[in-house]
Scaffold this motif. Structure first.
Motif, PDB file in Angstrom:
ATOM      1  N   ASN A 558      35.612  33.092 140.430  1.00 15.81           N
ATOM      2  CA  ASN A 558      34.426  32.235 140.619  1.00 15.81           C
ATOM      3  C   ASN A 558      33.375  32.540 139.562  1.00 15.81           C
ATOM      4  N   ASP A 594      27.437  37.814 137.718  1.00 13.97           N
ATOM      5  CA  ASP A 594      27.636  36.950 136.542  1.00 13.97           C
ATOM      6  C   ASP A 594      26.309  36.378 136.101  1.00 13.97           C
ATOM      7  N   SER A 613      33.423  23.218 148.700  1.00 14.17           N
ATOM      8  CA  SER A 613      33.611  23.479 147.260  1.00 14.17           C
ATOM      9  C   SER A 613      32.814  22.470 146.449  1.00 14.17           C
ATOM     10  N   THR A 614      32.263  22.920 145.337  1.00 16.69           N
ATOM     11  CA  THR A 614      31.574  21.992 144.418  1.00 16.69           C
ATOM     12  C   THR A 614      32.475  21.651 143.237  1.00 16.69           C
ATOM     13  N   LYS A 615      33.689  22.224 143.234  1.00 13.93           N
ATOM     14  CA  LYS A 615      34.590  21.997 142.092  1.00 13.93           C
ATOM     15  C   LYS A 615      35.555  20.874 142.426  1.00 13.93           C
ATOM     16  N   MET A 619      39.252  24.271 146.598  1.00 17.59           N
ATOM     17  CA  MET A 619      39.660  24.050 147.985  1.00 17.59           C
ATOM     18  C   MET A 619      38.568  24.497 148.963  1.00 17.59           C
ATOM     19  N   GLY A 620      37.725  25.385 148.440  1.00 15.33           N
ATOM     20  CA  GLY A 620      36.610  25.832 149.269  1.00 15.33           C
ATOM     21  C   GLY A 620      36.992  26.840 150.323  1.00 15.33           C
ATOM     22  N   LEU A 623      35.862  31.900 149.339  1.00 17.33           N
ATOM     23  CA  LEU A 623      34.825  32.784 149.861  1.00 17.33           C
ATOM     24  C   LEU A 623      35.029  33.034 151.355  1.00 17.33           C
TER      25      LEU A 623
HETATM   26  P1  ADP Z   1      36.280  27.119 145.428  1.00 11.43           P
HETATM   27  O1  ADP Z   1      36.199  28.185 144.398  1.00 11.43           O
HETATM   28  O2  ADP Z   1      37.640  26.667 145.658  1.00 11.43           O
HETATM   29  O3  ADP Z   1      35.332  26.013 145.184  1.00 11.43           O
HETATM   30  P2  ADP Z   1      35.023  29.067 147.005  1.00 11.43           P
HETATM   31  O4  ADP Z   1      34.938  29.248 148.465  1.00 11.43           O
HETATM   32  O5  ADP Z   1      35.557  30.238 146.251  1.00 11.43           O
HETATM   33  O6  ADP Z   1      35.889  27.788 146.762  1.00 11.43           O
HETATM   34  O7  ADP Z   1      33.619  28.705 146.481  1.00 11.43           O
HETATM   35  C1  ADP Z   1      32.832  27.776 147.107  1.00 11.43           C
HETATM   36  C2  ADP Z   1      31.754  27.276 146.221  1.00 11.43           C
HETATM   37  O8  ADP Z   1      30.793  28.301 146.008  1.00 11.43           O
HETATM   38  C3  ADP Z   1      32.211  26.924 144.852  1.00 11.43           C
HETATM   39  O9  ADP Z   1      32.662  25.592 144.836  1.00 11.43           O
HETATM   40  C4  ADP Z   1      30.959  27.107 144.043  1.00 11.43           C
HETATM   41  O10 ADP Z   1      30.155  25.982 144.099  1.00 11.43           O
HETATM   42  C5  ADP Z   1      30.237  28.185 144.751  1.00 11.43           C
HETATM   43  N1  ADP Z   1      30.352  29.483 144.090  1.00 11.43           N
HETATM   44  C6  ADP Z   1      31.171  30.473 144.433  1.00 11.43           C
HETATM   45  N2  ADP Z   1      31.019  31.544 143.612  1.00 11.43           N
HETATM   46  C7  ADP Z   1      30.053  31.186 142.748  1.00 11.43           C
HETATM   47  C8  ADP Z   1      29.410  31.861 141.667  1.00 11.43           C
HETATM   48  N3  ADP Z   1      29.737  33.094 141.297  1.00 11.43           N
HETATM   49  N4  ADP Z   1      28.452  31.197 141.007  1.00 11.43           N
HETATM   50  C9  ADP Z   1      28.098  29.927 141.376  1.00 11.43           C
HETATM   51  N5  ADP Z   1      28.673  29.244 142.351  1.00 11.43           N
HETATM   52  C10 ADP Z   1      29.634  29.884 143.056  1.00 11.43           C
END
Ligand code: ADP
Length: 660
Positions: A558, A594, A613-615, A619-620, A623
């Motif tokens: 991430n 980071d 998820s914002t990507k 998959m969200g 975390l």
């Molecule tokens: P995914 O990575 O599949 O999107 P995650 O649960 O790992 O799912 O993350 C959820 C969301 O949290 C991400 O889509 C992102 O927007 C945000 N996020 C996670 N880690 C970071 C980070 N280090 N910096 C900024 N945004 C983060």
């Protein structure tokens, strides 16, 4: 004919003709000149000999005339009566004086008309017939004459000749005054010594009989000779001179010889030079052909070629390289680092590589990096560097071959995305399956509970209180179904429990050692630098190594993805651990920091929610799973905004001793 000659010779023959003709001309002149000089000298010597011979002849004539004069003086005295013929003693005395005055006179005689002969020498030989004839002739013509030469009585080699001078008293012949010449002595007197040194002088009569000879230093060589007729009254002599001199040498022979040798040497060296040039030209044309071949090869290569000198200055690029980086050759040649095709985010990487290249520690396997094209697009490339050596084996720089690996990278990326999608759908499928099983399993007891509860309510509403047994039964059945539902939940819990972490004492450092290569691999793709700050004396954790590895991989992935667009200098990923000795129980906290785009408060609220998820391809669940995994270990995962921009995810876990 044309084909027999090598082409370059046909082309350049006039260049070679000129020096060869010049050298041959010089050689010809050098040979001709001494020969000509020799000719001149020969002529000169011959002329000298002629002049000298003439001189001797004249000297001879003069001597004879002078002697005749002396005799005529005496004759005058006789004819005038001053010297009476009857005074033999006085006459004898005068004859004697005359003979001794003239060296070449062998004898002087008076031969009177009365037949009386008076001589300076007692030995008076009778006149030969020739002599008598000449004497008569002289008397008749009144002109003094020579008689033919004859050998002396005492020695054959001594040739004598008589000279008859008739003496008259008026018209009366009184007698002959006779001088007998020794021809050898005559020659001796009339030839100067210097002439005698250089020549053999001989006198011959008209029958070629040698009369006298003078050869002071030996016989003549027969090279320079001359002869003159000496005409005397009654006698024709031939004066022959033969020089002792040898023919003039081709002087100086040594000089001429050495010049000829030198000229021949010159011709030989010209020939060598010609051969050398011939070979050189052949080598040059071979080289040109090879150059053309190489140029064609380099131009047709799809691999980029770039040469640098020892200072890193670009000295050569091939068309393929120009095509990869999108710069023209003249924009690259002579450039020193930083190069125009260096991408800002990879600058440090280039500097490090360049330092390695200069230090000669570069590996032959090559390395991957990216170049920035002139239009700003990034090109992934594989670079191989090798030392550039000159003909003497001295290193003059570096040669790099550069492969454009965009296609390979695209294929890799596609593969990766496909893999990820597969994993995502697999995970979704598993979760969906789990959910549907749960729904299915729970649906029945819940439906049954619902219907039993509805039945029970109906009984109560209809006031069938006498039917208590029925109510009891319905409630009992509902309880049973509820228990069954509980059972289902428990069995799922059991299933989850079976997957509970297998905990063992584990160190944060050893944890990182295993996954750092994977993290680095990901980081390299986006030119992110990874920094680990793990204190050496950190106690061990009590945890499932695989799960914690999964957590760290998720968090670092991430973090790296969040820095995709960050400026090059901010692309740093920090993993740090620290002992929280004051906590109860004491814990170790691990933070992944980071400097990426950070997290807005809205996103922060839903961060740990499943399926958030914002990507686009996210998959969200990352975390969420991380938090669950950490909580399984009795710890906590939290998000903190990075004060310098970016995000910090931190979790803390109890120590191994505390959890036993
Ligand atoms: P995914 O990575 O599949 O999107 P995650 O649960 O790992 O799912 O993350 C959820 C969301 O949290 C991400 O889509 C992102 O927007 C945000 N996020 C996670 N880690 C970071 C980070 N280090 N910096 C900024 N945004 C983060």
């Amino acid at each position: 004919m044309k084909t027999l000659l090598p082409s370059f010779l046909r082309r350049n023959s006039w260049r070679w003709m000129l020096p060869v003709v010049l050298v041959l001309s010089v050689l010809g002149i050098i040979v001709w000149l001494p020969w000509q000089l020799r000719q001149l000298e020969t002529v000169e010597r011959q002329e000298q000999l002629v002049a000298d011979t003439l001189w001797v002849e004249q000297s001879l004539q003069f001597q004879l005339l002078k002697n005749e004069g002396s005799m005529r003086l005496l004759a005058g005295e006789i004819s005038s009566g001053a010297l009476p013929l009857n005074n033999q003693a006085a006459l004898g005395q005068r004859l004697y004086e005359l003979q001794h005055r003239v060296y070449e006179f062998e004898q002087v005689q008076w031969w009177g008309a009365d037949g009386m002969r008076l001589s300076t020498n007692e030995q008076i030989s009778p006149w030969s017939s020739d002599a008598q004839r000449v004497a008569l002739e002289a008397r008749r013509t009144t002109v003094a004459r020579f008689a033919p030469p004859h050998p002396a009585l005492k020695s054959e080699s001594q040739m004598l000749v008589e000279f008859f001078l008739p003496v008259y008293d008026g018209t009366t012949w009184l007698g002959h005054l006779v001088a007998i010449y020794d021809l050898n002595k005559l020659l001796e007197v009339t030839t100067p010594w210097w002439f005698a040194q250089e020549n053999q002088i001989s006198l011959y009569d008209q029958h070629n009989t040698l009369l006298a000879q003078r050869a002071a230093l030996g016989s003549g060589r027969g090279i320079y000779t001359h002869q003159r007729e000496v005409e005397l009254p009654g006698l024709n002599l031939r004066l022959h001179t033969n020089s002792l001199r040898a023919a003039p040498s081709l002087a100086p022979r040594f000089l001429v010889g050495s010049v000829i040798v030198l000229a021949l040497g010159l011709i030989f060296s010209l020939w060598l030079l010609w051969r050398h040039v011939e070979r050189r030209l052949a080598a040059e044309s071979a080289l040109r052909a090879q150059m053309a071949f190489r140029t064609a090869m380099e131009n047709s290569l799809v691999t980029g070629m770039r040469a640098r000198d020892l200072d890193g200055r670009v000295t050569y690029v091939n068309p393929a390289f120009c095509q990869i980086v999108g710069y023209a050759e003249h924009e690259l040649i002579g450039k020193l680092p930083p190069m125009p095709y260096w991408a800002p985010e990879a600058m440090q990487d280039y500097q490090d590589r360049f330092a390695q290249v200069l230090a000669g520690t570069i590996t032959p396997q090559g390395f991957e990096t990216i170049f920035q094209r002139a239009d700003g697009a990034r090109v992934p490339v594989l670079v191989f560097e090798s030392p550039l050596l000159d003909a003497s084996g001295k290193q003059t720089g570096w040669m790099g071959s550069i492969l454009d690996i965009s296609e390979r990278k695209q294929i890799e990326e596609l593969n990766r995305q496909q893999q990820e999608k597969l994993q995502t759908s697999a995970r979704l499928a598993t979760m969906g399956e789990l959910a549907s099983i749960l729904a299915h399993e729970l649906n029945q007891p819940l439906a049954a509970i619902s219907s039993y509860a509805t039945g029970a309510l109906n009984i109560l509403q209809q006031g069938h209180l006498h039917d208590l047994d029925l109510l009891k039964e319905a409630l009992e059945k509902a309880r049973q179904q509820a228990q069954r539902a509980g059972q289902i939940i428990r069995s799922v819990h059991e299933f989850v429990k079976k997957r509970e972490p297998a905990r063992h004492p584990v160190g944060v450092q050893s944890l990182l050692d295993t996954i750092l290569p994977l993290i680095e691999l990901q980081a390299q793709r986006y030119f992110v630098k990874v920094q680990c700050r793990i204190p050496g004396d950190l106690p061990l954790l009590h945890a499932d190594k695989t799960m914690l590895e999964q957590v760290l991989l998720n968090l670092t992935r991430n973090a790296i993805e969040a820095m995709r667009e960050a400026p090059p200098e901010r692309r740093i990923l920090v993993i740090q651990a620290q002992l929280l000795a004051d906590a109860l129980p004491p814990q170790i906290s691990v933070a992944v920091c980071d400097y990426g785009h950070g997290i807005t408060p809205e996103v922060a609220e839903r961060l740990f929610s499943p399926f958030f998820s914002t990507k686009a391809e996210g998959m969200g669940m990352g975390l969420n799973i991380c938090r669950t995994a950490i909580e399984f270990h009795g710890g906590a995962l939290e998000y903190l905004p990075n004060p310098e921009g970016g995000a910090i995810f931190r979790f803390s876990l109890p120590l191994a001793t505390q959890t036993g």
